[in-house]
Scaffold this motif. Structure first.
Motif, short mmCIF file in Angstrom:
data_model
loop_
_atom_site.label_atom_id
_atom_site.label_comp_id
_atom_site.label_asym_id
_atom_site.label_seq_id
_atom_site.Cartn_x
_atom_site.Cartn_y
_atom_site.Cartn_z
N VAL A 103 0.84 -1.20 0.00
CA VAL A 103 0.00 0.00 0.00
C VAL A 103 0.87 1.25 0.00
N LEU A 117 -5.98 -1.58 -4.94
CA LEU A 117 -5.59 -1.46 -3.54
C LEU A 117 -4.90 -2.76 -3.13
N LEU A 132 -7.93 3.95 -1.93
CA LEU A 132 -6.99 4.14 -0.83
C LEU A 132 -7.55 5.09 0.22
#
Length: 279
Positions: A124, A214, A167
């Protein structure tokens, strides 16, 4: 007497040893007494005494000395073989679980050093990865990475798009509103590292990509298309610090189907990404 009880076995062993010693000493004494005597019965007694002494002495001394030596040699060899299997990953069939969480920077460098063609790292934000270049001495991580690039290994870093609605929503759901900003910082720092290595003219290329997906886990994939490929992955668990998330090491040789799933995941993330080359 119950020989299955440890104390019983110990007492029985002492009695057996005492009896064996008595027979041995008795046989030797009779052999010495009858040695210089003449006649059939003395000769027969001498032979029987020597036979009894030898027949008892051989197993007695084997049990007393040689058996322990052979047992020690056997156990030592078995321990060595088990250690070799554990170190090679054969005992876990190519799957190692690290419940303690994220490995040290030195161990991470060791994990990557066997790469021959390609390394792909997905996360991430990849904040801990970026900090290895920015906050640690070069010898800990930057120098091992430079050696890989010098050997022609290509390295790709993939982080989530800081401007992605996915996100933003994910950061809100885990009560971490600064996550998009940290992803942007990591991408910028990794891009700066990439440019420094590019300036050195190394054979291997480093690149940073932004994905619209993601990432659902951290993934470090080494030599995805070779038989010696390995990967390291850690799930993103809400409520658990990423540094404390369990880490799985997977070898293609031992877990080909599981390894192939992570390769498919990495390829999907890469296909939905763009190269970061902004100033």
């Amino acid at each position: 007497m119950n020989s299955d009880v440890p104390g019983g076995r110990s007492l029985l062993g002492r009695l057996r040893g005492a009896l064996t010693l008595c027979v041995l000493l008795g046989g030797l004494s009779l052999a010495l007494v009858s040695n210089d005597r003449h006649g059939f019965w003395w000769s027969a007694l001498n032979e029987l005494a020597l036979f009894a002494a030898a027949g008892v002495a051989i197993p007695f001394y084997y049990d007393l000395f040689l058996r322990d030596v052979e047992r020690g040699r056997f156990l030592g060899e078995m321990t060595r073989l088990l250690d070799e299997r554990l170190l090679s990953g054969d005992a876990g069939r190519g799957l190692t679980v690290r419940a303690e969480g994220r490995p040290s920077p030195t161990e991470k460098a060791v994990f990557l050093e066997g790469a021959q063609t390609e390394i792909i790292e997905i996360g991430v934000a990849l904040r801990s990865l970026a900090s290895l270049f920015v906050s640690r001495p070069e010898r800990d991580f930057a120098t091992p990475v430079r050696r890989l690039l010098s050997a022609g290994v290509n390295i790709t870093y993939v982080v989530a798009d800081p401007e992605s609605a996915l996100l933003t929503e994910y950061a809100r759901s885990i009560r971490d509103p600064d996550l998009p900003a940290r992803a942007a910082d990591s991408a910028r720092e990794l891009l700066a590292v990439t440019r420094r290595f590019d300036a050195e003219g190394l054979p291997g290329r480093m690149s940073v990509r932004i994905t619209r997906q993601l990432p659902t886990c951290y993934l470090s994939l080494v030599d995805a298309d070779t038989e010696t490929g390995v990967c390291r992955t850690a799930p993103y668990l809400p409520g658990v610090r990423r540094a404390d998330a369990p880490v799985l090491d997977i070898a293609r040789a031992g877990q080909p189907e599981l390894f192939a799933r992570y390769v498919t995941y990495a390829r999907s993330v890469l296909e939905d990404s763009r190269l970061l080359d902004a100033p």
